[in-house]
Design a protein around this motif. Structure first.
Motif, short mmCIF file in Angstrom:
data_model
loop_
_atom_site.label_atom_id
_atom_site.label_comp_id
_atom_site.label_asym_id
_atom_site.label_seq_id
_atom_site.Cartn_x
_atom_site.Cartn_y
_atom_site.Cartn_z
N ASP A 187 1.09 -1.31 0.20
CA ASP A 187 -0.13 0.14 0.23
C ASP A 187 0.61 1.37 -0.46
N TRP A 188 1.16 2.00 -1.11
CA TRP A 188 1.81 3.17 -0.87
C TRP A 188 1.21 4.04 -0.21
N GLU A 189 0.39 3.95 0.03
CA GLU A 189 0.17 5.00 1.87
C GLU A 189 0.01 4.97 2.87
N LEU A 190 -0.18 3.48 3.36
CA LEU A 190 0.35 3.37 4.52
C LEU A 190 1.53 1.85 5.18
N ASP A 191 1.64 1.35 4.23
CA ASP A 191 2.84 0.29 3.94
C ASP A 191 4.55 1.04 4.29
N GLN A 192 5.51 0.17 5.32
CA GLN A 192 6.59 0.64 5.15
C GLN A 192 7.76 0.17 4.20
N PRO A 193 8.28 0.81 3.23
CA PRO A 193 9.37 -0.10 2.40
C PRO A 193 10.88 -0.36 2.66
N GLU A 194 10.78 -0.01 3.69
CA GLU A 194 12.00 -0.95 4.43
C GLU A 194 11.98 -1.56 4.52
N LEU A 195 10.15 -2.02 5.19
CA LEU A 195 10.48 -3.16 5.16
C LEU A 195 9.99 -4.41 4.12
N LEU A 196 9.77 -4.33 2.92
CA LEU A 196 10.23 -4.81 1.48
C LEU A 196 10.89 -5.75 1.71
N LYS A 197 11.54 -5.64 2.03
CA LYS A 197 12.74 -6.99 1.08
C LYS A 197 12.63 -7.81 1.84
N GLY A 198 12.10 -7.88 3.41
CA GLY A 198 12.01 -8.84 4.06
C GLY A 198 10.67 -10.25 3.85
N ASP A 215 21.45 -5.42 3.63
CA ASP A 215 21.16 -4.45 1.99
C ASP A 215 19.53 -4.87 2.01
N LYS A 216 18.73 -3.68 2.25
CA LYS A 216 16.78 -3.66 2.73
C LYS A 216 16.67 -2.95 0.56
N GLY A 217 17.66 -2.48 0.30
CA GLY A 217 17.12 -1.84 -1.13
C GLY A 217 17.57 -3.05 -2.13
N PHE A 218 17.24 -2.01 -3.19
CA PHE A 218 16.89 -3.31 -4.25
C PHE A 218 17.95 -2.83 -5.57
N ASP A 219 18.28 -3.37 -6.51
CA ASP A 219 19.21 -2.97 -8.10
C ASP A 219 18.45 -2.16 -8.95
N LEU A 220 16.56 -2.58 -8.73
CA LEU A 220 16.16 -1.84 -10.13
C LEU A 220 14.62 -2.21 -9.51
N ILE A 221 14.20 -0.76 -9.18
CA ILE A 221 12.50 0.03 -9.20
C ILE A 221 11.78 -0.37 -10.79
N LEU A 222 10.95 -0.98 -10.53
CA LEU A 222 9.96 -0.67 -12.17
C LEU A 222 8.64 -0.33 -11.79
N VAL A 237 5.00 8.46 -5.37
CA VAL A 237 6.03 9.21 -5.86
C VAL A 237 7.21 8.85 -4.07
N ARG A 238 6.38 8.99 -3.40
CA ARG A 238 6.84 8.84 -2.25
C ARG A 238 6.91 7.45 -1.89
N THR A 239 6.47 6.26 -2.10
CA THR A 239 7.09 4.54 -1.94
C THR A 239 8.09 4.65 -3.16
N CYS A 240 8.60 5.19 -4.68
CA CYS A 240 9.23 4.95 -4.52
C CYS A 240 10.56 5.98 -4.60
N ALA A 241 10.84 6.76 -3.82
CA ALA A 241 11.50 7.80 -3.55
C ALA A 241 12.25 7.49 -2.26
N GLU A 242 10.97 6.61 -1.45
CA GLU A 242 11.42 5.35 -0.12
C GLU A 242 12.36 4.46 -0.38
N LEU A 243 12.22 3.16 -1.71
CA LEU A 243 12.88 2.31 -2.06
C LEU A 243 14.09 3.11 -3.03
N CYS A 244 14.17 3.34 -3.19
CA CYS A 244 15.81 3.92 -3.65
C CYS A 244 16.64 4.52 -2.65
#
Length: 321
Positions: A187-198, A215-222, A237-244
């Protein structure tokens, strides 16, 4: 790394003004693609990508329903096969400049039901994490299972093998074929992107190296065709930025001694040209968080080049002020 990144960025033109970019792109003649569905009435759509044939199940009923939260992910859109073909091509600059490899971990925002980008790209990378709303899950999984033999053949070719058809005796099982594709809700409004890779690390049976855990990040976001509603622009956009920003930001001044051995996360946004107002709103918001490059026709090829009605931009997160 910076030299390679500069070569990659030379594949496009940097965009600095949202209004100017919107005027430039929408003053061109754009082919009429209606909303952009391939066939919104069919329950199955056949698609060929790089010689592989996929049967994609979709839900016209769900698309026309009044479900809260939207239903656009219930069917396949015209841009998706074109983008899947482009991003998985060995001639794509992300591959030729070594920003994608068999070790890469990729995340997709707003994947929809087709699983098509995942099916095309996953055989060539370490892991593919697809995200969307919960209603997408069942058909996404169905399309992974339906096209497992195609995915296996693609994986064989990506590793240097040869495909000899789709016989069950010649191909791995569907479980193995899609073993590096994970679906999870985001959910782009509610979830925490830093937990996604888990979501990847917690999969049963998956062994993760220690360095990858750190490394909690990704090589590529699509993201493919998720920008059509101005209300979603800011959270997207906020979700993209937080993931990057889970990886170091791009800093061109650090020519000799980058602060991290990890490459910045590259974000690729593909979209159909519909509303200049929505596009400009997205780009204005994006430029606050990212440096942006519009990829050139030479890089995109006929399917996605300027005048096709589709746009592809490359984003690198700015350092947070």
């Amino acid at each position: 790394m910076n030299a390679r990144l500069q070569q990659l960025l030379a594949s496009g033109e940097e965009v600095t003004d949202a209004e100017e970019e919107a005027f430039l792109l929408f003053s061109q003649d754009i082919p009429t693609a209606n909303l952009g569905f391939i066939d919104s009435r069919a329950t199955t759509v056949d698609v060929t990508i790089r010689g592989d044939e996929y049967a994609i199940h979709q839900s016209p009923t769900l698309l026309s329903s009044s479900r809260a939260g939207g239903t656009t992910g219930a069917v396949l859109w015209k841009i998706t096969p074109l983008f899947a073909d482009w991003i998985s091509s060995p001639s794509n600059p992300l591959w030729t400049h070594f920003f994608l490899s068999s070790a890469s971990v990729v995340a997709e925002l707003g994947c929809g039901i087709s699983a098509l980008v995942a099916l095309a790209l996953a055989p060539s990378v370490n892991h593919y994490l697809a995200t969307d709303q919960e209603y997408v899950r069942r058909l996404f999984r169905s399309n992974l299972d339906e096209n497992a033999s195609v995915n296996s053949a693609s994986s064989s070719r990506a590793k240097g093998g040869k495909s000899r058809g789709k016989s069950a005796k010649q191909q791995p099982s569907s479980k193995n074929a899609a073993s590096n594709i994970t679906f999870t809700t985001l959910d782009w409004e509610l979830d925490q992107p830093e937990l996604l890779k888990g979501c990847i690390e917690d999969e049963p049976g998956r062994q993760t190296q220690r360095d990858e855990k750190e490394d909690k990040g990704f090589d590529l976001i699509l993201s493919c065709d998720c920008i059509y509603n101005e209300a979603l622009v800011a959270p997207f956009v906020r979700t993209c930025a937080e993931l990057c920003r889970l990886r170091p930001a791009y800093t061109p001044s650090e020519e000799d001694e980058p602060r991290s051995t990890r490459q910045p996360t590259i974000c690729i946004i593909a979209q159909q040209q519909r509303s200049p107002d929505v596009f400009e709103a997205w780009l204005r918001e994006t430029l606050r968080e990212f440096r942006v490059w519009r990829l050139s026709d030479d890089v995109l090829g006929d399917g996605l080049k300027g005048g096709s009605g589709y746009l592809v931009h490359l984003l690198l997160a700015r350092e947070k002020s």
